[in-house]
Design a protein around this motif. Structure first.
Motif, PDB file in Angstrom:
ATOM      1  N   TYR A  38      -1.728  11.634   6.597  1.00 43.73           N
ATOM      2  CA  TYR A  38      -1.195  12.450   5.513  1.00 43.73           C
ATOM      3  C   TYR A  38       0.144  11.892   5.015  1.00 43.73           C
ATOM      4  CZ  TYR A  38      -4.680  15.649   7.401  1.00 43.73           C
ATOM      5  OH  TYR A  38      -5.858  16.198   7.846  1.00 43.73           O
ATOM      6  N   LEU A  39       0.959  11.395   5.951  1.00 47.05           N
ATOM      7  CA  LEU A  39       2.226  10.780   5.570  1.00 47.05           C
ATOM      8  C   LEU A  39       1.990   9.533   4.725  1.00 47.05           C
ATOM      9  CD1 LEU A  39       4.262  11.084   8.902  1.00 47.05           C
ATOM     10  CD2 LEU A  39       4.474  12.492   6.846  1.00 47.05           C
ATOM     11  N   ILE A  40       1.011   8.725   5.134  1.00 47.24           N
ATOM     12  CA  ILE A  40       0.686   7.514   4.385  1.00 47.24           C
ATOM     13  C   ILE A  40       0.182   7.872   2.993  1.00 47.24           C
ATOM     14  CG2 ILE A  40      -0.884   5.525   4.273  1.00 47.24           C
ATOM     15  CD1 ILE A  40      -0.739   5.412   7.335  1.00 47.24           C
ATOM     16  N   PHE A  41      -0.647   8.912   2.904  1.00 47.31           N
ATOM     17  CA  PHE A  41      -1.151   9.360   1.595  1.00 47.31           C
ATOM     18  C   PHE A  41       0.006   9.751   0.679  1.00 47.31           C
ATOM     19  CE2 PHE A  41      -2.477  12.515  -1.452  1.00 47.31           C
ATOM     20  CZ  PHE A  41      -3.698  12.055  -1.910  1.00 47.31           C
ATOM     21  N   ILE A  42       0.915  10.575   1.177  1.00 44.56           N
ATOM     22  CA  ILE A  42       2.051  11.038   0.360  1.00 44.56           C
ATOM     23  C   ILE A  42       2.933   9.854  -0.034  1.00 44.56           C
ATOM     24  CG2 ILE A  42       4.146  12.443   0.372  1.00 44.56           C
ATOM     25  CD1 ILE A  42       2.672  14.327   2.332  1.00 44.56           C
ATOM     26  N   MET A  43       3.167   8.955   0.906  1.00 48.76           N
ATOM     27  CA  MET A  43       4.018   7.800   0.652  1.00 48.76           C
ATOM     28  C   MET A  43       3.433   6.916  -0.440  1.00 48.76           C
ATOM     29  SD  MET A  43       5.387   5.205   3.580  1.00 48.76           S
ATOM     30  CE  MET A  43       3.723   5.059   4.234  1.00 48.76           C
ATOM     31  N   LEU A  44       2.133   6.666  -0.365  1.00 51.36           N
ATOM     32  CA  LEU A  44       1.478   5.842  -1.373  1.00 51.36           C
ATOM     33  C   LEU A  44       1.387   6.564  -2.718  1.00 51.36           C
ATOM     34  CD1 LEU A  44      -1.385   4.063   0.574  1.00 51.36           C
ATOM     35  CD2 LEU A  44       0.673   3.054  -0.372  1.00 51.36           C
ATOM     36  N   LEU A  45       1.187   7.865  -2.691  1.00 53.84           N
ATOM     37  CA  LEU A  45       1.144   8.633  -3.936  1.00 53.84           C
ATOM     38  C   LEU A  45       2.470   8.497  -4.682  1.00 53.84           C
ATOM     39  CD1 LEU A  45      -0.193  10.662  -5.863  1.00 53.84           C
ATOM     40  CD2 LEU A  45       0.690  12.494  -4.394  1.00 53.84           C
ATOM     41  N   ILE A  46       3.574   8.620  -3.956  1.00 53.73           N
ATOM     42  CA  ILE A  46       4.898   8.471  -4.571  1.00 53.73           C
ATOM     43  C   ILE A  46       5.057   7.067  -5.158  1.00 53.73           C
ATOM     44  CG2 ILE A  46       7.375   8.416  -4.110  1.00 53.73           C
ATOM     45  CD1 ILE A  46       6.880  10.534  -1.924  1.00 53.73           C
ATOM     46  N   THR A  47       4.622   6.068  -4.399  1.00 55.18           N
ATOM     47  CA  THR A  47       4.743   4.675  -4.851  1.00 55.18           C
ATOM     48  C   THR A  47       3.874   4.404  -6.066  1.00 55.18           C
ATOM     49  OG1 THR A  47       5.216   3.938  -2.597  1.00 55.18           O
ATOM     50  CG2 THR A  47       4.491   2.259  -4.160  1.00 55.18           C
ATOM     51  N   PHE A  48       2.615   4.860  -6.049  1.00 56.93           N
ATOM     52  CA  PHE A  48       1.688   4.593  -7.150  1.00 56.93           C
ATOM     53  C   PHE A  48       2.077   5.336  -8.424  1.00 56.93           C
ATOM     54  CE2 PHE A  48      -1.880   3.562  -3.939  1.00 56.93           C
ATOM     55  CZ  PHE A  48      -1.523   2.226  -3.951  1.00 56.93           C
ATOM     56  N   CYS A  49       2.831   6.423  -8.291  1.00 54.06           N
ATOM     57  CA  CYS A  49       3.286   7.138  -9.486  1.00 54.06           C
ATOM     58  C   CYS A  49       4.266   6.292 -10.308  1.00 54.06           C
ATOM     59  CB  CYS A  49       3.950   8.462  -9.102  1.00 54.06           C
ATOM     60  SG  CYS A  49       2.770   9.790  -8.742  1.00 54.06           S
ATOM     61  N   LYS A  50       4.806   5.260  -9.694  1.00 52.29           N
ATOM     62  CA  LYS A  50       5.736   4.379 -10.395  1.00 52.29           C
ATOM     63  C   LYS A  50       5.003   3.281 -11.162  1.00 52.29           C
ATOM     64  CE  LYS A  50       9.975   1.719  -9.600  1.00 52.29           C
ATOM     65  NZ  LYS A  50      10.919   1.174  -8.585  1.00 52.29           N
ATOM     66  N   VAL A  51       3.708   3.141 -10.900  1.00 58.08           N
ATOM     67  CA  VAL A  51       2.930   2.040 -11.473  1.00 58.08           C
ATOM     68  C   VAL A  51       2.070   2.534 -12.628  1.00 58.08           C
ATOM     69  CG1 VAL A  51       1.268   0.209 -10.973  1.00 58.08           C
ATOM     70  CG2 VAL A  51       2.848   0.979  -9.190  1.00 58.08           C
ATOM     71  N   LYS A  52       2.077   1.793 -13.727  1.00 62.21           N
ATOM     72  CA  LYS A  52       1.241   2.118 -14.884  1.00 62.21           C
ATOM     73  C   LYS A  52      -0.146   1.484 -14.711  1.00 62.21           C
ATOM     74  CE  LYS A  52       4.586   4.204 -17.044  1.00 62.21           C
ATOM     75  NZ  LYS A  52       5.608   4.069 -15.982  1.00 62.21           N
ATOM     76  N   THR A 101      -0.862  -0.278   4.308  1.00 65.15           N
ATOM     77  CA  THR A 101      -0.874   0.646   3.175  1.00 65.15           C
ATOM     78  C   THR A 101       0.546   0.988   2.727  1.00 65.15           C
ATOM     79  OG1 THR A 101      -1.105   2.437   4.787  1.00 65.15           O
ATOM     80  CG2 THR A 101      -3.100   1.675   3.709  1.00 65.15           C
ATOM     81  N   ALA A 102       1.521   0.782   3.624  1.00 69.07           N
ATOM     82  CA  ALA A 102       2.915   1.061   3.273  1.00 69.07           C
ATOM     83  C   ALA A 102       3.628  -0.149   2.683  1.00 69.07           C
ATOM     84  CB  ALA A 102       3.671   1.528   4.515  1.00 69.07           C
ATOM     85  N   ALA A 103       2.975  -1.297   2.610  1.00 69.74           N
ATOM     86  CA  ALA A 103       3.628  -2.516   2.121  1.00 69.74           C
ATOM     87  C   ALA A 103       4.197  -2.372   0.709  1.00 69.74           C
ATOM     88  CB  ALA A 103       2.649  -3.697   2.191  1.00 69.74           C
ATOM     89  N   PRO A 104       3.502  -1.690  -0.222  1.00 68.29           N
ATOM     90  CA  PRO A 104       4.098  -1.527  -1.555  1.00 68.29           C
ATOM     91  C   PRO A 104       5.436  -0.793  -1.527  1.00 68.29           C
ATOM     92  CG  PRO A 104       1.757  -1.026  -1.631  1.00 68.29           C
ATOM     93  CD  PRO A 104       2.130  -1.156  -0.180  1.00 68.29           C
ATOM     94  N   VAL A 105       5.606   0.110  -0.549  1.00 64.79           N
ATOM     95  CA  VAL A 105       6.857   0.864  -0.442  1.00 64.79           C
ATOM     96  C   VAL A 105       8.007  -0.078  -0.105  1.00 64.79           C
ATOM     97  CG1 VAL A 105       8.055   2.726   0.758  1.00 64.79           C
ATOM     98  CG2 VAL A 105       5.605   2.926   0.293  1.00 64.79           C
ATOM     99  N   ILE A 106       7.834  -0.896   0.944  1.00 61.97           N
ATOM    100  CA  ILE A 106       8.876  -1.832   1.362  1.00 61.97           C
ATOM    101  C   ILE A 106       9.109  -2.874   0.276  1.00 61.97           C
ATOM    102  CG2 ILE A 106       9.571  -3.516   3.099  1.00 61.97           C
ATOM    103  CD1 ILE A 106       9.511  -0.665   4.106  1.00 61.97           C
ATOM    104  N   THR A 107       8.024  -3.326  -0.373  1.00 63.11           N
ATOM    105  CA  THR A 107       8.154  -4.308  -1.459  1.00 63.11           C
ATOM    106  C   THR A 107       9.040  -3.774  -2.571  1.00 63.11           C
ATOM    107  OG1 THR A 107       5.986  -5.262  -0.979  1.00 63.11           O
ATOM    108  CG2 THR A 107       6.872  -5.650  -3.175  1.00 63.11           C
ATOM    109  N   GLY A 108       8.835  -2.511  -2.943  1.00 58.96           N
ATOM    110  CA  GLY A 108       9.652  -1.903  -3.983  1.00 58.96           C
ATOM    111  C   GLY A 108      11.115  -1.807  -3.578  1.00 58.96           C
ATOM    112  N   MET A 109      11.372  -1.479  -2.328  1.00 60.56           N
ATOM    113  CA  MET A 109      12.750  -1.380  -1.841  1.00 60.56           C
ATOM    114  C   MET A 109      13.456  -2.729  -1.855  1.00 60.56           C
ATOM    115  SD  MET A 109      12.183   1.116   1.417  1.00 60.56           S
ATOM    116  CE  MET A 109      11.362   2.699   1.235  1.00 60.56           C
ATOM    117  N   LEU A 110      12.679  -3.799  -1.636  1.00 60.15           N
ATOM    118  CA  LEU A 110      13.258  -5.140  -1.583  1.00 60.15           C
ATOM    119  C   LEU A 110      13.365  -5.779  -2.962  1.00 60.15           C
ATOM    120  CD1 LEU A 110      11.415  -6.468   1.601  1.00 60.15           C
ATOM    121  CD2 LEU A 110      13.813  -5.799   1.432  1.00 60.15           C
ATOM    122  N   GLY A 111      12.839  -5.105  -3.980  1.00 58.30           N
ATOM    123  CA  GLY A 111      12.943  -5.624  -5.345  1.00 58.30           C
ATOM    124  C   GLY A 111      11.746  -6.422  -5.806  1.00 58.30           C
ATOM    125  N   GLY A 112      10.641  -6.374  -5.059  1.00 56.29           N
ATOM    126  CA  GLY A 112       9.428  -7.083  -5.460  1.00 56.29           C
ATOM    127  C   GLY A 112       8.573  -6.255  -6.397  1.00 56.29           C
TER     128      GLY A 112
END
Length: 305
Positions: A38-52, A101-112
């Motif tokens: 459930y944590l992974i789902f919420i984390m990815l949902l937040i991340t994907f909301c930033k993507v068009k 599944t959390a890699a996009p989160v860390i990528t965004g934090m690092l500026g990727g």
């Protein structure tokens, strides 16, 4: 000192704190482990909301990374097989394992690029879901499962964690754009959710290792060493590929940051149980690298590998 400054100073240390907490309290992890998906789902949902939607494209970066992931795992297995089947399987699972599944989160934090990494995460996980039954069968799987049983089990564990948050984010963009925008503007929340997820994953990994008998310690150390080499090599190779394709951060995280929870499960299900030590150790290696990257970025504004 205001709360924003406290969070800024504490942020580089959150991952090490989560890892240390998982080590110290691993005996209690089973009580809360059920919340991890459930944590992974919420984390990815937040991340994907930033993507068009138009930003999801399979590029040359995804193609090169998936070739290294699949071909590299097979070559590592064949190279080590004459010496030890367990070490060969340990190297294989650490490379073959799909992107976290959390890699996009860390990528965004690092500026990727989150869209590039999110796209490769889907490609990586779906490829593993399709190829795993075939490769494990050829390797002589420990599991007494048919091809379609293996495919179904792996696919149902991997694909929903990626596809459902993505579809939910796209549906929110279309039907409740205000809520979508609100979530998209609070990306920092995903970092703290990731820290809690890491606490759970590290605790489970420590429990796996502690359950092994003492006479297996030498082999476990070899597996941990193979895991360290595989981790460093994948971050380095991914970074080199990413630089050639215009995004070294997405390349490094896409190839180096692995879904270790799935890897541990696959090792226990399809390979010799001792092999699970390799992906369990990978948890420590990859998150040490992630912690270092976040630390250097917060201090110097650069990513260091």
């Amino acid at each position: 000192m205001n709360s924003a400054l406290i969070r800024q100073r504490l942020k580089p240390w959150m991952l090490p704190i989560a890892m240390l907490g998982g080590i110290l309290f691993h005996n209690f992890i089973d009580m809360i482990a059920f919340v991890a998906p459930y944590l992974i789902f919420i984390m990815l949902l937040i991340t994907f909301c930033k993507v068009k939607p138009h930003e999801f494209r399979v590029t040359r970066l995804s193609g090169l990374l998936i070739v290294v992931q699949i071909l590299g795992s097979v070559l590592a297995y064949l190279a080590l097989l004459p010496f030890s089947r367990e070490l060969a399987e340990g190297a294989f699972i650490c490379i073959f394992c799909p992107t976290a599944t959390a890699a996009p989160v860390i990528t965004g934090m690092l500026g990727g690029s989150i869209p590039r990494l999110a796209t490769f995460s889907i490609v990586s996980n779906v490829s593993v879901a399709v190829l795993a039954p075939v490769l494990f069968t050829l390797m002589g799987s420990e599991a007494d499962l048919s091809f379609f049983e293996s495919l179904t089990i792996i696919a149902t564990r991997v694909v929903p964690l990626i596809i459902l948050p993505l579809f939910t984010a796209l549906a929110m963009l279309k039907y409740i754009p205000k809520v979508h925008g609100k979530i998209a503007s609070h990306q920092s929340v995903s970092f703290y959710i990731w820290a809690v997820s890491l606490f759970i994953v590290v605790g489970r990994a420590v429990s796996f290792i502690m359950a092994e008998p003492a006479e297996m310690i030498p082999e476990m150390l070899w597996l941990a060493g193979i895991s360290l080499i595989a981790c460093c090599a994948q971050f380095y190779i991914g970074r080199r590929i990413g630089r050639r394709c215009g995004d070294r951060i997405a390349g490094a995280q896409g190839l180096g940051q692995k879904n270790t929870v799935l890897a541990i499960w696959m090792a226990l299900t399809y390979l010799h149980p001792i092999v699970s030590v390799a992906p369990a150790a990978y948890v420590a290696w990859q998150n040490t690298i992630n912690s270092a990257q976040l630390y250097f970025k917060s201090r110097k504004g650069t990513v260091c590998l």
